[in-house]
Design a protein around this motif. Structure first.
Motif, mmCIF file in Angstrom:
data_model
loop_
_atom_site.group_PDB
_atom_site.id
_atom_site.type_symbol
_atom_site.label_atom_id
_atom_site.label_comp_id
_atom_site.label_asym_id
_atom_site.label_seq_id
_atom_site.Cartn_x
_atom_site.Cartn_y
_atom_site.Cartn_z
ATOM 1 N N GLY A 56 0.808 -1.209 0.000
ATOM 2 C CA GLY A 56 0.000 0.000 0.000
ATOM 3 C C GLY A 56 0.843 1.263 0.000
ATOM 4 O O GLY A 56 2.069 1.222 -0.194
ATOM 5 N N PRO A 57 0.217 2.400 0.249
ATOM 6 C CA PRO A 57 0.936 3.692 0.232
ATOM 7 C C PRO A 57 2.117 3.750 1.190
ATOM 8 O O PRO A 57 3.102 4.438 0.909
ATOM 9 C CB PRO A 57 -0.157 4.694 0.638
ATOM 10 N N LEU A 58 2.036 3.026 2.309
ATOM 11 C CA LEU A 58 3.133 3.062 3.274
ATOM 12 C C LEU A 58 4.416 2.500 2.675
ATOM 13 O O LEU A 58 5.519 2.952 3.005
ATOM 14 C CB LEU A 58 2.748 2.281 4.526
ATOM 15 N N SER A 59 4.265 1.517 1.794
ATOM 16 C CA SER A 59 5.435 0.954 1.124
ATOM 17 C C SER A 59 6.111 2.006 0.240
ATOM 18 O O SER A 59 7.342 2.139 0.234
ATOM 19 C CB SER A 59 5.025 -0.260 0.282
ATOM 20 N N LEU A 60 5.308 2.745 -0.501
ATOM 21 C CA LEU A 60 5.854 3.803 -1.354
ATOM 22 C C LEU A 60 6.497 4.904 -0.512
ATOM 23 O O LEU A 60 7.612 5.366 -0.798
ATOM 24 C CB LEU A 60 4.745 4.390 -2.223
ATOM 25 N N LEU A 61 5.808 5.303 0.555
ATOM 26 C CA LEU A 61 6.359 6.339 1.434
ATOM 27 C C LEU A 61 7.669 5.881 2.065
ATOM 28 O O LEU A 61 8.553 6.693 2.343
ATOM 29 C CB LEU A 61 5.346 6.692 2.524
ATOM 30 N N GLY A 62 7.800 4.574 2.281
ATOM 31 C CA GLY A 62 9.032 4.040 2.848
ATOM 32 C C GLY A 62 10.224 4.165 1.917
ATOM 33 O O GLY A 62 11.378 4.046 2.361
ATOM 34 N N SER A 110 11.809 7.389 7.878
ATOM 35 C CA SER A 110 10.880 7.222 8.998
ATOM 36 C C SER A 110 9.720 6.317 8.613
ATOM 37 O O SER A 110 9.305 5.455 9.404
ATOM 38 C CB SER A 110 10.358 8.586 9.476
ATOM 39 N N PHE A 111 9.201 6.469 7.406
ATOM 40 C CA PHE A 111 8.113 5.602 6.957
ATOM 41 C C PHE A 111 8.616 4.184 6.704
ATOM 42 O O PHE A 111 7.875 3.213 6.888
ATOM 43 C CB PHE A 111 7.453 6.165 5.704
ATOM 44 N N HIS A 112 9.842 4.060 6.274
ATOM 45 C CA HIS A 112 10.432 2.733 6.094
ATOM 46 C C HIS A 112 10.426 1.960 7.422
ATOM 47 O O HIS A 112 10.056 0.791 7.468
ATOM 48 C CB HIS A 112 11.867 2.861 5.576
ATOM 49 N N MET A 113 10.809 2.627 8.510
ATOM 50 C CA MET A 113 10.866 1.955 9.807
ATOM 51 C C MET A 113 9.472 1.639 10.337
ATOM 52 O O MET A 113 9.247 0.589 10.954
ATOM 53 C CB MET A 113 11.638 2.817 10.804
ATOM 54 N N ILE A 114 8.519 2.512 10.085
ATOM 55 C CA ILE A 114 7.135 2.228 10.475
ATOM 56 C C ILE A 114 6.620 1.014 9.705
ATOM 57 O O ILE A 114 5.929 0.149 10.256
ATOM 58 C CB ILE A 114 6.246 3.456 10.232
ATOM 59 N N SER A 115 6.976 0.943 8.425
ATOM 60 C CA SER A 115 6.595 -0.206 7.598
ATOM 61 C C SER A 115 7.203 -1.505 8.134
ATOM 62 O O SER A 115 6.536 -2.544 8.182
ATOM 63 C CB SER A 115 7.046 0.027 6.152
ATOM 64 N N MET A 116 8.463 -1.442 8.564
ATOM 65 C CA MET A 116 9.118 -2.630 9.120
ATOM 66 C C MET A 116 8.429 -3.074 10.410
ATOM 67 O O MET A 116 8.188 -4.268 10.635
ATOM 68 C CB MET A 116 10.598 -2.334 9.389
ATOM 69 N N ALA A 117 8.111 -2.117 11.270
ATOM 70 C CA ALA A 117 7.436 -2.442 12.530
ATOM 71 C C ALA A 117 6.063 -3.047 12.264
ATOM 72 O O ALA A 117 5.663 -4.039 12.906
ATOM 73 C CB ALA A 117 7.306 -1.187 13.384
ATOM 74 N N LEU A 118 5.337 -2.470 11.315
ATOM 75 C CA LEU A 118 4.006 -2.981 10.986
ATOM 76 C C LEU A 118 4.086 -4.392 10.414
ATOM 77 O O LEU A 118 3.247 -5.251 10.718
ATOM 78 C CB LEU A 118 3.340 -2.038 9.978
ATOM 79 N N SER A 119 5.107 -4.649 9.608
ATOM 80 C CA SER A 119 5.253 -5.964 8.968
ATOM 81 C C SER A 119 5.596 -7.065 9.954
ATOM 82 O O SER A 119 4.990 -8.144 9.923
ATOM 83 C CB SER A 119 6.343 -5.904 7.890
ATOM 84 N N TYR A 120 6.572 -6.809 10.832
ATOM 85 C CA TYR A 120 7.152 -7.896 11.622
ATOM 86 C C TYR A 120 6.779 -7.889 13.102
ATOM 87 O O TYR A 120 6.853 -8.936 13.753
ATOM 88 C CB TYR A 120 8.681 -7.856 11.475
ATOM 89 N N LEU A 121 6.342 -6.745 13.619
ATOM 90 C CA LEU A 121 5.963 -6.684 15.031
ATOM 91 C C LEU A 121 4.450 -6.657 15.223
ATOM 92 O O LEU A 121 3.969 -6.895 16.338
ATOM 93 C CB LEU A 121 6.579 -5.448 15.699
#
Length: 302
Positions: A66-72, A77-88
């Protein structure tokens, strides 16, 4: 967000990834519905499990398609939020969404049973946190971001190791729970400690670490894998990641490190409170039961 207006619907929502997630969701409901009778020990799956699985898939899609992937790809900062959302967040939700009979069937047919030692608590914690930290070494991160196949493989391995890490805490099978309350408390602290050095490096680095977010040419190559526009056209249109950055690269990097650590702390602190409460309740329950037994046998309870 205003920056999203520069990209097409396909760039923002990744229809192929969305279709894959919807197929996974459909497969899940078929397995727990019409095909459930083929699994030994099958039963009705409660609504809360279904909701958790759907929430997990939704979180994974937003982070990776989704958009968070593109923002990452635009801001660290969005990349790290995406990582947290994916794995945590997504991984434990998906694991909790699978009913017992599907887990038993998966484990019974597991072709990698000889690698089951990887699910041992210490090994699993070191694997996930080690690979996550390794990925955020600047040279490795920038290399992975501009090599699509390696990027997908690395993210897939992180997903598997995240599931191994979470297994100790949320294993849905009673017969597979080998760690007691105190052990889980120590395991949670271990995971919180292991991720700290990587986050500390990111937060306290004196300069921006990642060329993906500072070098226009590397940024354009990385972006070329998640949008339909060519790297050359991206450079011509935007010039580089600075076009989208509301924050300076250093501050953006610091925000990313803080966000990752904060999300991890919130999730694991919640798990810590949950595990401690149930461990304490169980210990007191056993003590009360033993005291009641002594009293009923004619003993004296002080």
């Amino acid at each position: 967000m205003p920056v999203l207006e520069y990209f097409s619907f396909n760039d923002l929502w990744s229809p192929l990834i969305l279709a894959g997630m919807l197929l996974c969701m459909a497969g899940y409901f078929v397995l727990i519905g019409p095909l459930a009778s083929r699994f030994p020990g099958n039963g009705n799956v409660p609504v809360w499990r279904k909701l958790l699985f759907v929430a997990g898939l939704t979180a994974l899609y937003l982070a990776q398609g989704g958009p968070l992937s593109l923002l990452g790809h635009l801001m660290f900062s969005f990349h790290m939020i995406s990582m947290a959302l994916s794995y945590l967040i997504a991984v434990p939700l998906l694991m909790l969404g699978l009913p017992d009979f599907l887990w038993r069937s998966l484990l019974r047919r597991n072709p990698l049973h000889r690698l089951s030692f990887l699910a041992q608590p210490i090994v699993a914690a070191l694997l996930f946190n080690g690979l996550f930290s390794l990925y955020h070494i600047p040279a490795i991160h920038d290399y992975v971001m501009v090599h699509f196949t390696i990027h997908r493989l690395y993210y897939g391995v992180l997903f598997v190791t995240a599931a191994l890490m979470w297994w100790t805490l949320i294993s849905p099978l009673p017969e597979r729970k080998s760690v007691g309350g105190l052990g889980k408390l120590g395991y949670i602290f271990l995971n919180m400690v292991l991720l700290t050095p990587a986050c500390g490096l990111i937060i306290f680095a004196p300069n921006p670490l990642y060329a993906t977010y500072t070098d226009p040419n590397i940024w354009a190559r990385a972006m070329g894998y998640c949008v339909s526009t060519s790297p050359g056209a991206l450079l011509q249109s935007f010039g580089g990641p600075a076009f989208f950055g509301a924050l300076s690269p250093k501050v953006d990097q610091q925000v990313g490190g803080i966000a990752m650590k904060f999300i991890q702390e919130i999730i694991f602190a919640s798990m810590l409170a949950y595990v401690f409460y149930h461990w304490y309740k169980k210990e007191n329950g056993q003590d009360d039961a033993e005291a009641s037994k002594v009293s009923s046998d004619g003993g004296t309870v002080l």
